[in-house]
Design an enzyme around this catalytic site. Structure first.
Site, PDB file in Angstrom:
ATOM      1  N   HIS A  34       0.822  -1.221   0.000  1.00 55.59           N
ATOM      2  CA  HIS A  34       0.000   0.000   0.000  1.00 55.59           C
ATOM      3  C   HIS A  34       0.847   1.259   0.000  1.00 55.59           C
ATOM      4  O   HIS A  34       1.926   1.296   0.580  1.00 55.59           O
ATOM      5  CB  HIS A  34      -1.011  -0.011   1.142  1.00 55.59           C
ATOM      6  CG  HIS A  34      -0.460   0.180   2.529  1.00 55.59           C
ATOM      7  ND1 HIS A  34      -0.295   1.419   3.098  1.00 55.59           N
ATOM      8  CD2 HIS A  34      -0.062  -0.708   3.469  1.00 55.59           C
ATOM      9  CE1 HIS A  34       0.172   1.284   4.332  1.00 55.59           C
ATOM     10  NE2 HIS A  34       0.332   0.007   4.579  1.00 55.59           N
ATOM     11  N   ASP A  39       5.912   2.601   7.117  1.00 55.23           N
ATOM     12  CA  ASP A  39       4.694   1.826   6.787  1.00 55.23           C
ATOM     13  C   ASP A  39       3.873   2.654   5.805  1.00 55.23           C
ATOM     14  O   ASP A  39       3.212   3.590   6.210  1.00 55.23           O
ATOM     15  CB  ASP A  39       3.932   1.555   8.078  1.00 55.23           C
ATOM     16  CG  ASP A  39       2.521   1.026   7.864  1.00 55.23           C
ATOM     17  OD1 ASP A  39       2.186   0.635   6.737  1.00 55.23           O
ATOM     18  OD2 ASP A  39       1.746   1.029   8.842  1.00 55.23           O
ATOM     19  N   GLU A  78      -5.369   1.422   2.479  1.00 53.07           N
ATOM     20  CA  GLU A  78      -5.137   0.288   3.396  1.00 53.07           C
ATOM     21  C   GLU A  78      -5.315   0.733   4.845  1.00 53.07           C
ATOM     22  O   GLU A  78      -5.916   0.036   5.656  1.00 53.07           O
ATOM     23  CB  GLU A  78      -3.737  -0.294   3.182  1.00 53.07           C
ATOM     24  CG  GLU A  78      -3.537  -1.680   3.806  1.00 53.07           C
ATOM     25  CD  GLU A  78      -3.007  -1.657   5.222  1.00 53.07           C
ATOM     26  OE1 GLU A  78      -2.916  -2.740   5.827  1.00 53.07           O
ATOM     27  OE2 GLU A  78      -2.690  -0.570   5.755  1.00 53.07           O
ATOM     28  N   GLU A  79      -4.801   1.900   5.171  1.00 58.11           N
ATOM     29  CA  GLU A  79      -4.873   2.374   6.559  1.00 58.11           C
ATOM     30  C   GLU A  79      -6.290   2.807   6.936  1.00 58.11           C
ATOM     31  O   GLU A  79      -6.575   3.036   8.103  1.00 58.11           O
ATOM     32  CB  GLU A  79      -3.910   3.553   6.776  1.00 58.11           C
ATOM     33  CG  GLU A  79      -2.450   3.251   6.480  1.00 58.11           C
ATOM     34  CD  GLU A  79      -1.801   2.339   7.512  1.00 58.11           C
ATOM     35  OE1 GLU A  79      -2.470   1.913   8.467  1.00 58.11           O
ATOM     36  OE2 GLU A  79      -0.604   2.052   7.344  1.00 58.11           O
ATOM     37  N   ASP A  97       4.295  -5.614   3.639  1.00 53.50           N
ATOM     38  CA  ASP A  97       4.071  -4.552   4.626  1.00 53.50           C
ATOM     39  C   ASP A  97       5.003  -4.823   5.803  1.00 53.50           C
ATOM     40  O   ASP A  97       5.789  -5.769   5.786  1.00 53.50           O
ATOM     41  CB  ASP A  97       2.599  -4.539   5.063  1.00 53.50           C
ATOM     42  CG  ASP A  97       2.145  -3.170   5.569  1.00 53.50           C
ATOM     43  OD1 ASP A  97       3.001  -2.313   5.860  1.00 53.50           O
ATOM     44  OD2 ASP A  97       0.931  -2.963   5.684  1.00 53.50           O
ATOM     45  N   HIS A 101       2.929   3.120  13.394  1.00 53.66           N
ATOM     46  CA  HIS A 101       1.939   4.201  13.344  1.00 53.66           C
ATOM     47  C   HIS A 101       2.317   5.457  14.120  1.00 53.66           C
ATOM     48  O   HIS A 101       1.562   6.426  14.142  1.00 53.66           O
ATOM     49  CB  HIS A 101       0.548   3.712  13.740  1.00 53.66           C
ATOM     50  CG  HIS A 101      -0.063   2.815  12.690  1.00 53.66           C
ATOM     51  ND1 HIS A 101      -1.375   2.419  12.707  1.00 53.66           N
ATOM     52  CD2 HIS A 101       0.470   2.253  11.572  1.00 53.66           C
ATOM     53  CE1 HIS A 101      -1.621   1.653  11.654  1.00 53.66           C
ATOM     54  NE2 HIS A 101      -0.508   1.524  10.958  1.00 53.66           N
TER      55      HIS A 101
HETATM   56 ZN   LIG Z   1       0.947  -0.805   6.414  1.00 55.11          ZN
END
Ligand SMILES: [Zn+2]
Length: 363
Positions: free
Chosen positions: A64, A178, A210-211, A233, A327
């Site tokens: 992603h 990410d 994706e998130e 990922d 994150h």
């Molecule tokens: Zn990710």
């Protein structure tokens, strides 16, 4: 390969691309693929596709390109912005963060998330995490009219201020490792596929949202109906003092594969990989003398959870690079893991031929 991965990762980490607003990332990736002689097209969702023809079962290799962040929810009369969270934003890591209000290249507006002056913080506030709804973004403007004149509206995307810090021993810290690290690895694979003479059909997809809802890649998968899906990922590194109970994945310890993922909060889904895919990566890693780490845990999902359910079902596996501090605005990966993951993927793809059995009766 390591220098190229470093350059591509650093370049991609500096481009904001909130879920649903991935255009700048997609355009840069398309430009980089074009420079490799690879043609791309995008679908209505914004997924970017590069297809490499071949023979044997078809493979969708995807990663992603979006990142988590915020959306402007309200503009206060005194010019502060209130934001809605988009994706799994860790609220306890937000105060004092630098953010970027994304209006377009050259027009973005810098901001900071306010953190109440320490001298005025009472003892009971000291160890309390504020919900995002109490936070506010300070962009330096002092009225709603000034904010409107700057082009900021309700619905404007906001990300962490893009940031890259080189740590010792080939480790990179910064924003949206990410999954720009996955994108950098996918570019390495594209470079190889562009020059190969044989192999299975491979559809390389840089996916969206994706998130947000884990389903941005789904329309692309429905269109491609692949036999095999390999998702790239992060894999949670567990070698920090706060993570040791969760597994045995170390940063710099090599690429990793997920043997089990599950998420029960709000959605029931996860991936138990197809045995043929587990064995493909196990034997390939062994033959290359590459370490391959194993991960099994609940609490995290990827869009593969949905992609695997397309058509007659897809032989699926999550492959990844170890990453710390997921994150947060400063995530950390190790370039050597990205090199290992690229090598492993390239070699594994080369072993998928017409005889590659996906039939469960053969296992
Ligand atoms: Zn990710």
């Amino acid at each position: 390969m390591k220098a190229r991965l470093r350059d591509n990762l650093i370049e991609l980490m500096q481009i904001p691309g909130l879920s649903g607003h991935e255009d700048r990332v997609r355009q840069r990736l398309a430009t980089k693929l074009a420079a490799l002689g690879v043609k791309t097209r995008s679908d209505r969702m914004g997924n970017l596709l590069a297809s490499f023809p071949g023979a044997g079962p078809s493979v969708m290799l995807f990663t992603h390109m979006d990142q988590l962040g915020f959306i402007v929810r309200k503009i206060e009369a005194d010019g502060f912005l209130r934001v809605e969270r988009l994706g799994g934003v860790p609220e306890r890591a937000l105060p004092s963060q630098a953010v970027l209000v994304c209006l377009g290249e050259g027009r973005d507006v810098a901001g900071v998330i306010g953190n109440k002056s320490h001298h005025a913080t009472t003892p009971d506030e000291k160890y309390k995490v504020l919900p995002y709804s109490d936070l506010y973004v300070d962009i330096g403007l002092t009225s709603a009219a000034e904010v409107a004149n700057a082009g900021i509206k309700i619905g404007t995307p906001v990300t962490y201020q893009p940031n890259v810090i080189a740590l010792a021993q080939d480790r990179i810290a910064g924003t949206s490792v990410d999954d720009r690290a996955g994108c950098a690895v996918a570019l390495e694979v594209a470079r190889h596929l562009a020059g190969r003479s044989a192999g299975p059909p491979v559809h390389l997809v840089f996916s969206v949202q994706e998130e947000y809802n884990l389903r941005g890649a789904l329309p692309m998968a429905q269109q491609l109906l692949p036999d095999i899906a390999i998702q790239l990922d992060l894999i949670l590194a567990t070698d920090t003092p706060d993570m040791t109970e969760r597994g045995d994945v170390s940063l710099g310890g090599g690429p990793a594969m997920s043997l089990f993922s599950f998420h029960g909060r709000g959605t029931l889904n996860g991936v138990i990989p197809h045995p043929a895919m587990v064995s493909l990566f196990d034997t390939t890693a062994r033959d290359l003398a590459l370490p391959l780490q194993r991960s099994a845990h609940i609490g995290a999902l990827t869009d593969l959870s949905y992609v695997q359910l397309v058509g007659e079902g897809v032989a699926a596996i999550d492959m990844g690079f170890p990453m710390r501090y997921s994150h947060a605005s400063l995530e950390v990966c190790d370039l050597n893991d990205l090199v290992g993951l690229s090598q492993l993927l390239i070699a594994a793809l080369g072993r998928i031929d017409a005889q590659f059995a996906l039939n469960r009766d053969a296992v």
